[in-house]
Design an enzyme around this catalytic site. Structure first.
Site, PDB file in Angstrom:
ATOM      1  N   PRO A  11       0.786  -1.232   0.000  1.00 50.57           N
ATOM      2  CA  PRO A  11       0.000   0.000   0.000  1.00 50.57           C
ATOM      3  C   PRO A  11       0.823   1.289   0.000  1.00 50.57           C
ATOM      4  O   PRO A  11       1.853   1.375   0.674  1.00 50.57           O
ATOM      5  CB  PRO A  11      -0.827  -0.107   1.288  1.00 50.57           C
ATOM      6  CG  PRO A  11      -0.146  -1.136   2.112  1.00 50.57           C
ATOM      7  CD  PRO A  11       0.516  -2.078   1.167  1.00 50.57           C
ATOM      8  N   ASN A  12       0.310   2.227  -0.768  1.00 49.97           N
ATOM      9  CA  ASN A  12       0.829   3.596  -0.874  1.00 49.97           C
ATOM     10  C   ASN A  12       2.076   3.719  -1.742  1.00 49.97           C
ATOM     11  O   ASN A  12       2.516   4.828  -2.033  1.00 49.97           O
ATOM     12  CB  ASN A  12       1.076   4.223   0.508  1.00 49.97           C
ATOM     13  CG  ASN A  12      -0.204   4.319   1.317  1.00 49.97           C
ATOM     14  OD1 ASN A  12      -1.184   4.876   0.830  1.00 49.97           O
ATOM     15  ND2 ASN A  12      -0.228   3.752   2.496  1.00 49.97           N
ATOM     16  N   ARG A  19       5.430  12.005  -3.177  1.00 49.64           N
ATOM     17  CA  ARG A  19       5.312  12.515  -1.805  1.00 49.64           C
ATOM     18  C   ARG A  19       6.521  12.029  -1.000  1.00 49.64           C
ATOM     19  O   ARG A  19       7.107  11.007  -1.335  1.00 49.64           O
ATOM     20  CB  ARG A  19       4.052  11.944  -1.118  1.00 49.64           C
ATOM     21  CG  ARG A  19       2.738  12.431  -1.648  1.00 49.64           C
ATOM     22  CD  ARG A  19       2.282  13.682  -0.901  1.00 49.64           C
ATOM     23  NE  ARG A  19       0.909  14.054  -1.236  1.00 49.64           N
ATOM     24  CZ  ARG A  19       0.524  14.608  -2.372  1.00 49.64           C
ATOM     25  NH1 ARG A  19       1.405  14.855  -3.305  1.00 49.64           N
ATOM     26  NH2 ARG A  19      -0.745  14.918  -2.571  1.00 49.64           N
ATOM     27  N   TYR A  24      11.661   8.545   0.696  1.00 50.97           N
ATOM     28  CA  TYR A  24      11.582   7.492  -0.323  1.00 50.97           C
ATOM     29  C   TYR A  24      12.228   7.849  -1.660  1.00 50.97           C
ATOM     30  O   TYR A  24      12.235   7.025  -2.577  1.00 50.97           O
ATOM     31  CB  TYR A  24      10.110   7.100  -0.540  1.00 50.97           C
ATOM     32  CG  TYR A  24       9.454   6.568   0.725  1.00 50.97           C
ATOM     33  CD1 TYR A  24       9.896   5.382   1.310  1.00 50.97           C
ATOM     34  CD2 TYR A  24       8.421   7.256   1.344  1.00 50.97           C
ATOM     35  CE1 TYR A  24       9.321   4.903   2.469  1.00 50.97           C
ATOM     36  CE2 TYR A  24       7.823   6.782   2.506  1.00 50.97           C
ATOM     37  CZ  TYR A  24       8.287   5.600   3.071  1.00 50.97           C
ATOM     38  OH  TYR A  24       7.719   5.114   4.219  1.00 50.97           O
ATOM     39  N   ASN A  75       8.071  -5.755  -1.498  1.00 48.30           N
ATOM     40  CA  ASN A  75       8.049  -4.647  -0.537  1.00 48.30           C
ATOM     41  C   ASN A  75       6.606  -4.586  -0.038  1.00 48.30           C
ATOM     42  O   ASN A  75       5.736  -3.995  -0.687  1.00 48.30           O
ATOM     43  CB  ASN A  75       8.453  -3.322  -1.185  1.00 48.30           C
ATOM     44  CG  ASN A  75       8.482  -2.198  -0.149  1.00 48.30           C
ATOM     45  OD1 ASN A  75       7.984  -2.353   0.971  1.00 48.30           O
ATOM     46  ND2 ASN A  75       9.066  -1.073  -0.528  1.00 48.30           N
ATOM     47  N   ALA A  78       3.365  -1.139   4.542  1.00 55.09           N
ATOM     48  CA  ALA A  78       2.869  -1.221   5.934  1.00 55.09           C
ATOM     49  C   ALA A  78       2.421  -2.632   6.315  1.00 55.09           C
ATOM     50  O   ALA A  78       2.431  -2.989   7.511  1.00 55.09           O
ATOM     51  CB  ALA A  78       1.740  -0.225   6.133  1.00 55.09           C
ATOM     52  N   GLU A  99      12.793  -9.697   0.802  1.00 57.35           N
ATOM     53  CA  GLU A  99      12.000  -8.565   1.317  1.00 57.35           C
ATOM     54  C   GLU A  99      12.807  -7.279   1.105  1.00 57.35           C
ATOM     55  O   GLU A  99      13.990  -7.225   1.454  1.00 57.35           O
ATOM     56  CB  GLU A  99      11.749  -8.809   2.808  1.00 57.35           C
ATOM     57  CG  GLU A  99      11.039  -7.686   3.530  1.00 57.35           C
ATOM     58  CD  GLU A  99      10.904  -7.994   5.039  1.00 57.35           C
ATOM     59  OE1 GLU A  99      11.219  -9.124   5.475  1.00 57.35           O
ATOM     60  OE2 GLU A  99      10.499  -7.080   5.778  1.00 57.35           O
ATOM     61  N   HIS A 101      12.894  -2.990   1.557  1.00 56.88           N
ATOM     62  CA  HIS A 101      12.374  -1.705   2.044  1.00 56.88           C
ATOM     63  C   HIS A 101      13.259  -0.595   1.522  1.00 56.88           C
ATOM     64  O   HIS A 101      14.501  -0.686   1.630  1.00 56.88           O
ATOM     65  CB  HIS A 101      12.326  -1.677   3.572  1.00 56.88           C
ATOM     66  CG  HIS A 101      11.430  -2.726   4.114  1.00 56.88           C
ATOM     67  ND1 HIS A 101      10.065  -2.631   4.010  1.00 56.88           N
ATOM     68  CD2 HIS A 101      11.698  -3.915   4.683  1.00 56.88           C
ATOM     69  CE1 HIS A 101       9.530  -3.725   4.519  1.00 56.88           C
ATOM     70  NE2 HIS A 101      10.498  -4.526   4.924  1.00 56.88           N
ATOM     71  N   SER A 103      13.412   2.542   2.629  1.00 53.24           N
ATOM     72  CA  SER A 103      14.006   3.251   3.764  1.00 53.24           C
ATOM     73  C   SER A 103      14.627   2.238   4.727  1.00 53.24           C
ATOM     74  O   SER A 103      14.322   1.034   4.663  1.00 53.24           O
ATOM     75  CB  SER A 103      12.932   4.069   4.480  1.00 53.24           C
ATOM     76  OG  SER A 103      11.954   3.197   5.046  1.00 53.24           O
ATOM     77  N   ARG A 108      13.913   4.066  11.947  1.00 49.06           N
ATOM     78  CA  ARG A 108      12.644   4.791  12.013  1.00 49.06           C
ATOM     79  C   ARG A 108      11.863   4.390  13.283  1.00 49.06           C
ATOM     80  O   ARG A 108      12.424   3.866  14.222  1.00 49.06           O
ATOM     81  CB  ARG A 108      11.860   4.544  10.718  1.00 49.06           C
ATOM     82  CG  ARG A 108      12.637   5.044   9.486  1.00 49.06           C
ATOM     83  CD  ARG A 108      11.856   4.869   8.207  1.00 49.06           C
ATOM     84  NE  ARG A 108      10.657   5.694   8.197  1.00 49.06           N
ATOM     85  CZ  ARG A 108       9.692   5.572   7.271  1.00 49.06           C
ATOM     86  NH1 ARG A 108       9.813   4.669   6.300  1.00 49.06           N
ATOM     87  NH2 ARG A 108       8.639   6.340   7.317  1.00 49.06           N
ATOM     88  N   ARG A 112       8.099   0.014  13.115  1.00 42.03           N
ATOM     89  CA  ARG A 112       8.610  -0.469  11.819  1.00 42.03           C
ATOM     90  C   ARG A 112       9.735  -1.475  11.980  1.00 42.03           C
ATOM     91  O   ARG A 112      10.234  -2.041  11.005  1.00 42.03           O
ATOM     92  CB  ARG A 112       9.104   0.706  10.970  1.00 42.03           C
ATOM     93  CG  ARG A 112       8.015   1.658  10.555  1.00 42.03           C
ATOM     94  CD  ARG A 112       8.525   2.721   9.603  1.00 42.03           C
ATOM     95  NE  ARG A 112       7.689   3.899   9.656  1.00 42.03           N
ATOM     96  CZ  ARG A 112       6.564   4.069   8.952  1.00 42.03           C
ATOM     97  NH1 ARG A 112       6.158   3.127   8.122  1.00 42.03           N
ATOM     98  NH2 ARG A 112       5.851   5.166   9.072  1.00 42.03           N
TER      99      ARG A 112
HETATM  100  O1  CA2 Z   1      10.794   1.709   3.304  1.00 39.44           O
HETATM  101  C1  CA2 Z   1       9.903   1.040   2.749  1.00 39.44           C
HETATM  102  O2  CA2 Z   1      10.003   0.629   1.598  1.00 39.44           O
HETATM  103  C2  CA2 Z   1       8.596   0.764   3.475  1.00 39.44           C
HETATM  104  O3  CA2 Z   1       8.190  -0.562   3.170  1.00 39.44           O
HETATM  105  C3  CA2 Z   1       7.593   1.756   2.947  1.00 39.44           C
HETATM  106  C4  CA2 Z   1       6.244   1.718   3.657  1.00 39.44           C
HETATM  107  C5  CA2 Z   1       6.410   1.754   5.169  1.00 39.44           C
HETATM  108  O4  CA2 Z   1       5.146   1.556   5.793  1.00 39.44           O
HETATM  109  C6  CA2 Z   1       7.380   0.700   5.656  1.00 39.44           C
HETATM  110  O5  CA2 Z   1       7.522   0.844   7.050  1.00 39.44           O
HETATM  111  C7  CA2 Z   1       8.729   0.865   4.983  1.00 39.44           C
HETATM  112  C8  CA2 Z   1       5.379   2.908   3.238  1.00 39.44           C
HETATM  113  C9  CA2 Z   1       5.140   2.979   1.770  1.00 39.44           C
HETATM  114  C10 CA2 Z   1       4.519   4.303   1.491  1.00 39.44           C
HETATM  115  O6  CA2 Z   1       5.077   4.778   0.320  1.00 39.44           O
HETATM  116  C11 CA2 Z   1       5.000   6.104   0.066  1.00 39.44           C
HETATM  117  C12 CA2 Z   1       5.803   6.555  -0.936  1.00 39.44           C
HETATM  118  C13 CA2 Z   1       5.779   7.900  -1.246  1.00 39.44           C
HETATM  119  C14 CA2 Z   1       4.953   8.754  -0.565  1.00 39.44           C
HETATM  120  C15 CA2 Z   1       4.143   8.291   0.444  1.00 39.44           C
HETATM  121  C16 CA2 Z   1       4.165   6.946   0.755  1.00 39.44           C
END
Ligand code: CA2
Length: 148
Positions: A11-12, A19, A24, A75, A78, A99, A101, A103, A108, A112
């Site tokens: 998701p996202n 954003r 990211y 990836n 959340a 897996e 990520h 970030s 963080r 997480r």
């Molecule tokens: O660091 C990562 O790739 C995460 O999987 C990204 C997730 C976060 O919940 C994990 O803890 C770490 C969030 C993805 C949201 O992606 C966005 C990208 C750009 C703008 C807003 C959200």
């Protein structure tokens, strides 16, 4: 054996590059897909690249991968930190799972730091930006070549 790899995004991640670039980066998910497709061709891998904001779709793709794929890069976003259902689905997949990520989740918030998916993953890449996807693909190729 097939050379098909599934690359799944939770998701996202459709908002990547649009954003929160300080976390990211500036690359979009379409940029990531383009670069991974180029690398997959070099590594002689076929690639299915998907993103969803819905948990059941991620699970359905893992089930699909069970039938056809020889590796999976995920990836889970959340869902990493919340989803026993994604973990259960991955536990039915018999090939390498990496897996990724973008970030460094360990730098963080504490919530997480826990990953259900890491209980199944054969490798975990975090904090390497979007390059992590390509590293994941390279690792799958290496494991496949070692097993051949
Ligand atoms: O660091 C990562 O790739 C995460 O999987 C990204 C997730 C976060 O919940 C994990 O803890 C770490 C969030 C993805 C949201 O992606 C966005 C990208 C750009 C703008 C807003 C959200």
């Amino acid at each position: 054996m097939s050379r098909l790899v599934y690359m799944l995004n939770g998701p996202n991640l459709n908002l990547l590059g649009k954003r929160q670039p300080h976390i990211y980066g500036h690359e979009t998910l379409a940029d990531v897909e383009r670069d991974c497709r180029a690398l997959a061709a070099e590594l002689k891998l076929d690639l299915v690249f998907q993103q969803s904001n819905r948990e059941y779709e991620i699970i359905d793709w893992i089930h699909e991968a069970r039938e056809t794929a020889c590796g999976l890069v995920i990836n889970p976003a959340a869902f990493t930190h919340t989803s026993v259902a994604v973990l259960d689905a991955l536990n039915t997949f018999d090939h390498p799972v990496i897996e990724v990520h973008i970030s460094n989740v360990h730098k963080r918030e504490e919530f997480r730091h826990r990953s259900f998916v890491s209980l199944r993953a054969d490798g975990v890449i975090a904090g390497c930006g979007t390059l992590g996807y390509q590293l994941g693909l390279r690792r799958i190729a290496q494991l496949l070549d070692q097993a051949a």
